[in-house]
Design an enzyme around this catalytic site. Structure first.
Site, PDB file in Angstrom:
ATOM      1  N   GLY A 213       0.768  -1.238   0.000  1.00  0.00           N
ATOM      2  CA  GLY A 213       0.000   0.000   0.000  1.00  0.00           C
ATOM      3  C   GLY A 213       0.795   1.281   0.000  1.00  0.00           C
ATOM      4  O   GLY A 213       0.263   2.341   0.347  1.00  0.00           O
ATOM      5  N   GLU A 238      -4.472  -3.089   5.306  1.00  0.00           N
ATOM      6  CA  GLU A 238      -5.595  -2.781   4.417  1.00  0.00           C
ATOM      7  C   GLU A 238      -5.221  -2.864   2.953  1.00  0.00           C
ATOM      8  O   GLU A 238      -6.079  -3.092   2.099  1.00  0.00           O
ATOM      9  CB  GLU A 238      -6.159  -1.400   4.756  1.00  0.00           C
ATOM     10  CG  GLU A 238      -5.469  -0.204   4.113  1.00  0.00           C
ATOM     11  CD  GLU A 238      -4.046   0.036   4.625  1.00  0.00           C
ATOM     12  OE1 GLU A 238      -3.247   0.643   3.895  1.00  0.00           O
ATOM     13  OE2 GLU A 238      -3.745  -0.383   5.761  1.00  0.00           O
ATOM     14  N   ASP A 239      -3.932  -2.703   2.632  1.00  0.00           N
ATOM     15  CA  ASP A 239      -3.520  -2.743   1.232  1.00  0.00           C
ATOM     16  C   ASP A 239      -3.788  -4.110   0.614  1.00  0.00           C
ATOM     17  O   ASP A 239      -4.312  -4.211  -0.504  1.00  0.00           O
ATOM     18  CB  ASP A 239      -2.046  -2.363   1.093  1.00  0.00           C
ATOM     19  CG  ASP A 239      -1.152  -3.088   2.106  1.00  0.00           C
ATOM     20  OD1 ASP A 239      -1.652  -3.907   2.880  1.00  0.00           O
ATOM     21  OD2 ASP A 239       0.063  -2.814   2.115  1.00  0.00           O
ATOM     22  N   ASN A 240      -3.434  -5.181   1.342  1.00  0.00           N
ATOM     23  CA  ASN A 240      -3.709  -6.531   0.852  1.00  0.00           C
ATOM     24  C   ASN A 240      -5.200  -6.794   0.726  1.00  0.00           C
ATOM     25  O   ASN A 240      -5.664  -7.379  -0.257  1.00  0.00           O
ATOM     26  CB  ASN A 240      -3.096  -7.567   1.805  1.00  0.00           C
ATOM     27  CG  ASN A 240      -1.656  -7.872   1.474  1.00  0.00           C
ATOM     28  OD1 ASN A 240      -1.351  -8.533   0.493  1.00  0.00           O
ATOM     29  ND2 ASN A 240      -0.755  -7.373   2.292  1.00  0.00           N
TER      30      ASN A 240
END
Length: 404
Positions: A213, A238-240
Site C-alpha cells: 500500500g 488494508e492494502d492486501n
C-alpha cells in the site's frame, strides 16, 4: 516403500528449486525491461476535457525523513488535472506548517489540508484518510504514503494503465534509498533484491492479488462496490485486503514503470527485525498459505533443497556442497544486478549512491539479510504483537487487530 518416498521427496525438491530459479530470473527480466525503458505518459498530453481527474490523498503524521522532498513530488506531478489532499489527525501535528508553506509555494496546484480523523476502526491510516476520501472530487484516487517519493511522470503513466480494460488497481514497486546505518543497508538489500524480484515476478504472472500500500491508484466507484474505504478500517494490512476485494470483482492489477521510493536513514538491528516481524505477523493471518511457503523461497533453504535433491538423484554429477556454493554465488549475482538496476533508474538516484553500490557493504548487508531470514521468520511466526507508529497491537485472525 521408504526409498520411494525419499526419491519422490528429492524430485519435489529439485522441481521446487527449479521453479524458484525460474521465478527469480523472471523477476530479473521484468525489472530490466520495465524500469530501464519507461514509456512517456499519454494521458498527460490529452486535453482537459478528455483526461480523467485524479485525487491524490496523502495521510501525514509527524515529520518523516525527507518529508518535504516527498511532498514536493506530489505537487510537481506533470499531469494537468489533479487535486492534492493532505490530511493529519491532530491540529497539533508538527507537519502542518510545512504543508501550509508548500501549498503557498505551489498556488496553481489544487491542494488543501484536512485536520481531524474519523474513527471507523483500528487502522489509523484509514481513519486519517476517510475525510479526504469522502470529499475527493474525482473518481480516481491515488493513496500515497507520506514517506514515499515518486517521479513527476508517475501519475500520467499510472492513469494510462488504469484506463486499460479490466484493470482496477495500479501500484508501484517499493524502493529503499539512502541508508545511513548497517541495519538500514540490510533493509535496503532485502527490499531492492529478494522482495523486488518476487513482487515483480508474482505480479507479472498475474495469478493472484499481491499489493503493497505504499502507492496505489484505484476508482472509488469500484471500491464502493465492496463497502468503500471505511469497510477496511478494521484491518491493519488494508492494502492486501483492498487488493483482494478488487480482485474478487474481476479487476486485475498493474504495475507501472515507476517506483515508490522511501529514504531509510538510520535503523538499528532491533528496528529492522521489528519491521520484518511485523510484515510476517500481518501476512500470516491474511495470506496464510503464501506466508507458510515463504521460507522455501529464500536462497539458503531453496538452495539446500536443490542441492540435496540433485546430489541424491544424480550423485555422480552433483555434490551437495559444490551445488550450494554455485547456487549461492549465482543467486547473489542475480540480486546484485537487480539492486544496481533499481538504484540506477530510481527517480532519486545519484552518483554518490551508485558509487556506494559497487563496494563490499552491499555484500555484507546481503549476507546478513540471507542468514537472518529464517530465524526472523520463526520469531515472527511465534508471536502476535506488532508496533506501528509507536502503538502496539495484537494481530487477530482475518487481518484485524486490537490496540494494546
Amino acid at each position: 516403500m521408504t526409498v520411494h518416498i525419499i526419491i519422490y521427496a528429492a524430485y519435489v525438491c529439485v522441481v521446487w528449486y527449479s521453479f524458484m530459479a525460474i521465478l527469480s530470473l523472471i523477476g530479473q527480466y521484468v525489472i530490466q525491461r520495465r524500469y530501464t525503458h519507461k514509456p512517456k505518459p499519454k494521458s498527460s498530453s490529452l486535453p482537459l476535457t478528455d483526461i480523467p481527474g485524479v485525487s491524490i490523498l496523502r495521510p501525514l503524521k509527524g515529520i518523516d525523513l525527507e518529508l518535504e522532498s516527498n511532498l514536493r513530488s506530489s505537487f510537481q506531478q506533470k499531469y494537468p488535472k489533479f487535486e492534492l489532499i493532505l490530511s493529519v489527525a491532530s491540529s497539533n501535528d508538527p507537519v502542518i506548517p510545512l504543508v501550509e508553506r508548500l501549498m503557498k509555494e505551489y498556488p496553481r496546484v489544487d491542494s488543501r489540508l484536512i485536520i481531524g480523523d474519523k474513527q471507523v476502526g483500528i487502522n489509523p491510516k484509514i481513519n486519517n484518510l476517510l475525510s479526504s476520501y469522502n470529499t475527493a472530487k474525482y473518481d480516481i484516487v491515488w493513496i500515497l504514503d507520506s514517506n514515499v517519493h515518486v517521479d513527476h511522470d508517475t501519475l500520467g503513466r499510472s492513469v494510462d494503465l488504469l484506463q486499460q480494460p479490466g484493470i482496477g488497481l495500479v501500484h508501484h514497486l517499493p524502493m529503499a534509498m539512502r541508508p545511513t546505518s548497517f541495519a538500514a543497508q540490510v533493509e535496503q538489500a532485502f527490499l531492492n533484491t529478494n522482495h523486488a524480484k518476487m513482487y515483480v515476478a508474482i505480479n507479472a504472472a498475474g495469478v493472484a492479488s499481491c499489493v503493497m500500500g505504499k502507492s496505489n491508484l484505484y476508482r472509488r466507484s469500484d471500491l464502493d462496490k465492496v463497502g468503500g474505504l471505511a469497510a477496511f478500517g478494521k484491518y491493519m494490512a488494508e492494502d492486501n485486503i483492498v487488493g483482494e476485494a478488487l480482485w474478487s470483482l474481476g479487476l486485475r492489477h498493474a504495475m507501472s514503470a515507476d517506483m515508490a521510493c522511501q529514504s531509510l536513514g538510520s535503523l538499528t538491528m532491533n528496528e529492522y527485525s521489528a519491521r520484518r516481524a511485523r510484515w510476517v505477523r500481518l501476512r500470516k493471518y491474511i495470506v496464510t498459505a503464501a506466508t507458510l511457503t515463504e521460507p522455501f523461497t529464500e536462497s539458503i533453504i531453496a538452495g539446500c533443497m536443490g542441492a540435496w535433491g540433485a546430489s541424491y538423484l544424480w550423485p555422480h554429477r552433483f555434490n551437495f556442497v559444490s551445488f550450494f556454493i554455485i547456487h549461492w554465488c549465482c543467486w547473489f549475482i542475480n540480486d546484485y544486478f537487480i539492486f544496481c538496476t533499481l538504484s540506477s533508474y530510481s527517480p532519486v538516484s545519484s552518483k554518490k549512491q551508485l558509487a556506494s553500490t559497487f563496494n563490499t557493504s552491499f555484500l555484507f548487508a546481503w549476507l546478513t539479510r540471507e542468514v537472518m531470514a529464517l530465524p526472523l521468520y520463526c520469531f515472527a511466526m511465534a508471536g502476535t504483537e506488532i508496533t506501528w507508529r509507536h502503538q502496539r497491537y495484537r494481530c487477530l485472525a482475518g487481518g484485524s487487530a486490537v490496540a494494546l
